[in-house]
Design a protein around this motif. Structure first.
Motif, PDB file in Angstrom:
ATOM      1  N   TRP A 181      53.444  48.247  22.146  1.00 53.19           N
ATOM      2  CA  TRP A 181      54.162  47.384  23.081  1.00 53.19           C
ATOM      3  C   TRP A 181      53.747  47.645  24.527  1.00 53.19           C
ATOM      4  O   TRP A 181      53.776  46.746  25.349  1.00 53.19           O
ATOM      5  N   PHE A 182      53.360  48.883  24.834  1.00 53.42           N
ATOM      6  CA  PHE A 182      52.843  49.167  26.179  1.00 53.42           C
ATOM      7  C   PHE A 182      51.470  48.517  26.357  1.00 53.42           C
ATOM      8  O   PHE A 182      51.153  48.010  27.433  1.00 53.42           O
ATOM      9  N   LYS A 183      50.658  48.549  25.312  1.00 53.10           N
ATOM     10  CA  LYS A 183      49.334  47.934  25.396  1.00 53.10           C
ATOM     11  C   LYS A 183      49.438  46.421  25.602  1.00 53.10           C
ATOM     12  O   LYS A 183      48.691  45.833  26.392  1.00 53.10           O
ATOM     13  N   ILE A 184      50.380  45.797  24.888  1.00 51.67           N
ATOM     14  CA  ILE A 184      50.577  44.353  25.052  1.00 51.67           C
ATOM     15  C   ILE A 184      51.000  44.030  26.471  1.00 51.67           C
ATOM     16  O   ILE A 184      50.523  43.054  27.073  1.00 51.67           O
ATOM     17  N   HIS A 185      51.880  44.850  27.040  1.00 51.84           N
ATOM     18  CA  HIS A 185      52.329  44.640  28.416  1.00 51.84           C
ATOM     19  C   HIS A 185      51.157  44.744  29.395  1.00 51.84           C
ATOM     20  O   HIS A 185      51.025  43.926  30.313  1.00 51.84           O
ATOM     21  N   ILE A 186      50.298  45.718  29.192  1.00 51.26           N
ATOM     22  CA  ILE A 186      49.147  45.905  30.089  1.00 51.26           C
ATOM     23  C   ILE A 186      48.176  44.733  29.969  1.00 51.26           C
ATOM     24  O   ILE A 186      47.693  44.197  30.984  1.00 51.26           O
ATOM     25  N   LEU A 187      47.890  44.294  28.756  1.00 57.65           N
ATOM     26  CA  LEU A 187      46.961  43.177  28.555  1.00 57.65           C
ATOM     27  C   LEU A 187      47.529  41.876  29.115  1.00 57.65           C
ATOM     28  O   LEU A 187      46.794  41.051  29.659  1.00 57.65           O
ATOM     29  N   THR A 188      48.842  41.695  28.991  1.00 56.47           N
ATOM     30  CA  THR A 188      49.480  40.510  29.583  1.00 56.47           C
ATOM     31  C   THR A 188      49.364  40.549  31.100  1.00 56.47           C
ATOM     32  O   THR A 188      49.128  39.520  31.747  1.00 56.47           O
ATOM     33  N   THR A 189      49.514  41.742  31.657  1.00 58.87           N
ATOM     34  CA  THR A 189      49.368  41.909  33.108  1.00 58.87           C
ATOM     35  C   THR A 189      47.937  41.591  33.545  1.00 58.87           C
ATOM     36  O   THR A 189      47.726  40.984  34.601  1.00 58.87           O
TER      37      THR A 189
END
Length: 234
Positions: A181-189
């Motif tokens: 979920w942290f990786k998804i947040h970073i990629l969305t950013t």
């Protein structure tokens, strides 16, 4: 190879587009470098949504700076243990994220429900709103799933990885064990940063410093033409 691509190469591609895009936009579209305010079309919902969104984002940004840019060793030197930091981060981060989320929803609903504003909303405006909401939702999801007292400490993985990018010490291996979920947040950013230079978000980097030394603009009441004629006759 995927780990190297996502966390060692992609960040520099995003950073190049982000910085280069701003220079290109400023050279080609200086007159479009603004927020294109729609306040004169509707004020009430704008005031509520804008305040919630901007204040929420400011606190969220401050939390990211404290958590990602300041080494964990500094907090240990101050005597702030990991559990204490985790509780404080959750206590302030969640309310700030929720405020930003509510503000973004209000602003989006305002653009959908007010016909005059909807008519003046461009494709880049919709893209901006979608990406902002996606970033906030993924950020809130990562924070909520990390509420556990023994939650994941991103200061020993994501933080040194991020700081290493700025000094060209790429360490993609630090991201290997980071929760998805942290990786998804970073990629969305990353997606938001790629679109940023080509949307109204460029106004974030507009500092009206010239206003500090500019002379006052004096406004005078306009005298009706008939009154001027009467004055001349008398």
């Amino acid at each position: 190879m995927l780990n190297l691509w996502l966390w060692g190469i992609l960040p520099y591609i995003v950073l190049t587009i982000f910085i280069g895009g701003h220079f290109y936009r400023y050279q080609k579209d200086q007159f479009g470098w603004s927020t294109k305010s729609s306040e004169f079309l509707e004020k009430k919902r704008l005031r509520i949504g804008s305040l919630l969104f901007h204040w929420g984002i400011l606190f969220v940004f401050g939390g990211h700076v404290l958590g990602l840019m300041i080494p964990v060793q500094f907090y240990e030197w101050l005597g702030v243990i990991e559990h204490m930091y985790h509780i404080v981060a959750i206590s302030f981060g969640l309310p700030a994220g929720v405020a930003a989320m509510i503000g973004a929803i209000v602003l989006t609903w305002r653009r959908i429900s007010v016909k005059r504003i909807k008519a003046t909303t461009s494709a880049s405006d919709w893209l901006t709103l979608i990406l902002l909401i996606a970033v906030i939702v993924t950020g809130l999801t990562a924070t909520t799933l990390n509420v556990d007292s023994n939650g994941f400490d991103y200061r020993t993985t994501i933080a040194p990885w991020l700081r290493g990018l700025f000094i060209f010490q790429v360490q993609p291996e630090l991201m290997a064990q980071v929760p998805v979920w942290f990786k998804i947040h970073i990629l969305t950013t990353f997606s938001l940063y790629v679109a940023w230079p080509f949307t109204r978000l460029v106004h974030v980097f507009s500092f009206p410093l010239r206003y500090l030394r500019r002379s006052y603009v004096i406004y005078k009441r306009r005298i009706p033409d008939q009154a001027i004629k009467n004055k001349r006759v008398s």
